[in-house]
Scaffold this motif. Structure first.
Motif, short mmCIF file in Angstrom:
data_model
loop_
_atom_site.label_atom_id
_atom_site.label_comp_id
_atom_site.label_asym_id
_atom_site.label_seq_id
_atom_site.Cartn_x
_atom_site.Cartn_y
_atom_site.Cartn_z
N GLY A 109 0.83 -1.20 0.00
CA GLY A 109 0.00 0.00 0.00
C GLY A 109 0.86 1.25 0.00
N LYS A 110 0.24 2.37 -0.07
CA LYS A 110 0.97 3.63 -0.13
C LYS A 110 1.53 4.00 1.25
N THR A 111 2.65 4.70 1.23
CA THR A 111 3.32 5.16 2.44
C THR A 111 2.95 6.62 2.72
N LEU A 112 2.67 6.91 3.98
CA LEU A 112 2.33 8.27 4.38
C LEU A 112 3.49 8.86 5.19
N ARG A 113 3.93 10.05 4.81
CA ARG A 113 5.05 10.69 5.49
C ARG A 113 4.70 12.14 5.82
N TRP A 114 4.83 12.48 7.12
CA TRP A 114 4.68 13.85 7.59
C TRP A 114 6.05 14.36 7.99
N SER A 115 6.39 15.59 7.60
CA SER A 115 7.71 16.13 7.91
C SER A 115 7.59 17.58 8.36
N LEU A 116 8.39 17.93 9.38
CA LEU A 116 8.53 19.30 9.85
C LEU A 116 10.02 19.65 9.83
N ASP A 117 10.34 20.84 9.36
CA ASP A 117 11.74 21.24 9.21
C ASP A 117 11.87 22.72 9.58
N GLY A 118 12.65 23.00 10.61
CA GLY A 118 12.86 24.38 11.04
C GLY A 118 14.33 24.73 11.05
N MET A 119 14.68 25.91 10.51
CA MET A 119 16.08 26.34 10.43
C MET A 119 16.22 27.78 10.90
N ALA A 120 17.35 28.05 11.53
CA ALA A 120 17.70 29.41 11.93
C ALA A 120 19.17 29.63 11.61
N LYS A 121 19.48 30.78 11.05
CA LYS A 121 20.86 31.09 10.69
C LYS A 121 21.20 32.50 11.14
N ALA A 122 22.30 32.62 11.88
CA ALA A 122 22.79 33.92 12.33
C ALA A 122 24.08 34.23 11.56
N LYS A 123 23.96 35.06 10.53
CA LYS A 123 25.12 35.35 9.68
C LYS A 123 26.20 36.09 10.45
N ARG A 124 25.78 36.91 11.38
CA ARG A 124 26.74 37.72 12.13
C ARG A 124 27.70 36.84 12.94
N TRP A 125 27.18 35.73 13.47
CA TRP A 125 28.00 34.84 14.29
C TRP A 125 28.41 33.58 13.53
N ASP A 126 28.08 33.49 12.25
CA ASP A 126 28.39 32.30 11.44
C ASP A 126 27.94 31.03 12.15
N ALA A 127 26.68 31.03 12.58
CA ALA A 127 26.13 29.89 13.32
C ALA A 127 24.77 29.52 12.75
N LEU A 129 21.24 26.57 13.20
CA LEU A 129 20.51 25.55 13.94
C LEU A 129 19.42 25.00 13.05
N ARG A 130 19.26 23.66 13.06
CA ARG A 130 18.21 23.03 12.25
C ARG A 130 17.59 21.88 13.05
N VAL A 131 16.27 21.80 13.05
CA VAL A 131 15.53 20.75 13.75
C VAL A 131 14.55 20.12 12.76
N GLN A 132 14.51 18.79 12.73
CA GLN A 132 13.63 18.07 11.82
C GLN A 132 12.87 16.97 12.56
N ALA A 133 11.65 16.69 12.11
CA ALA A 133 10.83 15.61 12.65
C ALA A 133 10.08 14.94 11.51
N HIS A 134 10.09 13.61 11.50
CA HIS A 134 9.41 12.84 10.44
C HIS A 134 8.56 11.75 11.10
N LEU A 135 7.36 11.60 10.61
CA LEU A 135 6.46 10.53 11.05
C LEU A 135 6.10 9.70 9.82
N LEU A 136 6.52 8.41 9.84
CA LEU A 136 6.28 7.51 8.71
C LEU A 136 5.22 6.48 9.11
N THR A 137 4.24 6.29 8.26
CA THR A 137 3.19 5.31 8.49
C THR A 137 3.09 4.39 7.28
N ASN A 138 2.95 3.08 7.57
CA ASN A 138 2.84 2.10 6.50
C ASN A 138 4.10 2.09 5.63
N TYR A 139 5.25 2.27 6.28
CA TYR A 139 6.51 2.42 5.54
C TYR A 139 7.08 1.07 5.13
#
Length: 276
Positions: A109-127, A129-139
């Motif tokens: 059957g078909k696979t269902l995938r939910w994804s969240l992706d958040g990124m922050a970049k501070a150019k001044r400090w050359d830094a 941050l990235r956070v990701q979350a994935h929920l896979l169903t029927n994979y």
């Protein structure tokens, strides 16, 4: 019989050729919204009308925010967030395969995938941050026998990464650290991945020679990594061999003399010094 096996092999190869090269008709669209000087949003969706993966659908929402002052000048702080949902047919190889070693025909059957992706970049400090979350169903996953199975349950994959670059006089330091979590051994991930690059750069002989000396360090925490199956060319989940939990250190020298460039790297200089 041999003839029937050859006919089956030929028919499957023909099906694979048709499915791989067949026409796919899909309907897709997207919209962009400019919400002021600093904020932008995009939404989009697609739906497959015909083809091997008929009925597949996908949608996304993405927003970007650039911190700016009242005059529209950037302050060097950027944020980005994206949410995706995808309902997709497992690939053809995972459902149909025939060789001298392995044979299978599946109707997954078909696979269902939910994804969240958040990124922050501070150019001044050359830094960053990235956070990701994935929920896979029927994979679909590949078991220890290197054959595909479909899990009707769900799996959660989480990750967070931090990056930083710092220059102190002639020294340059680049740092990357990634933390990961998988809720199932069927989709194994190392909990920690880290990479650091430390280098010293200077000029000699009246600035005619630019010399750079550096150390490149890579580390992953111990985990039961994926095995590789030569018959299918796929990676599969295995539970016998544990890998990682060992630093790899490279030493390198880079030189630039007018129009000539030189580079030397000594790989894995810590081999045999820190155990296995």
């Amino acid at each position: 019989t041999v003839d029937s096996l050859q006919q089956t092999d030929t028919s499957l190869q023909e099906i694979q050729r048709i499915q791989a090269s067949g026409q796919h008709i899909d309907l897709s669209g997207s919209l962009t919204f400019d919400l002021g000087k600093s904020l932008r949003a995009d939404v989009g969706a697609s739906f497959v009308l015909s083809g091997f993966n008929q009925g597949d659908l996908a949608g996304f929402f993405e927003t970007q925010w650039n911190w700016k002052d009242s005059l529209g000048r950037e302050k060097g702080l950027d944020f980005k967030f994206r949410a995706d949902v995808r309902l997709s047919e497992p690939d053809f190889l995972s459902q149909n395969f025939l060789s001298n070693a392995k044979v299978w025909q599946q109707d997954f059957g078909k696979t269902l995938r939910w994804s969240l992706d958040g990124m922050a970049k501070a150019k001044r400090w050359d830094a960053g941050l990235r956070v990701q979350a994935h929920l896979l169903t029927n994979y679909v996953w590949w078991n220890a026998q290197a054959t595909p199975e479909q899990n009707a349950g769900s799996a959660t994959l989480l990750s967070a990464e931090v990056s930083k670059y710092q220059r102190i006089g002639p020294l340059d330091l680049g740092l990357f650290v990634l933390g990961q979590f998988s809720s199932t051994d069927q989709l194994p991930l190392p909990n920690v991945v880290a990479h650091a690059d430390l280098s010293y750069t200077n000029r000699f002989f009246r600035n005619n020679l630019e010399l750079r000396l550096g150390l490149d360090v890579f580390y992953i925490s111990g985990f039961k990594g994926m095995g590789y199956d030569v018959f299918t060319g796929r990676y599969f989940a295995q539970q016998q061999v544990r890998t990682g939990n060992y630093p790899f250190v490279d030493f390198y020298v880079a030189a630039h003399i007018r129009t000539a460039y030189f580079f030397f790297r000594l790989r894995h200089v810590t081999q045999g010094l820190l155990g296995n």
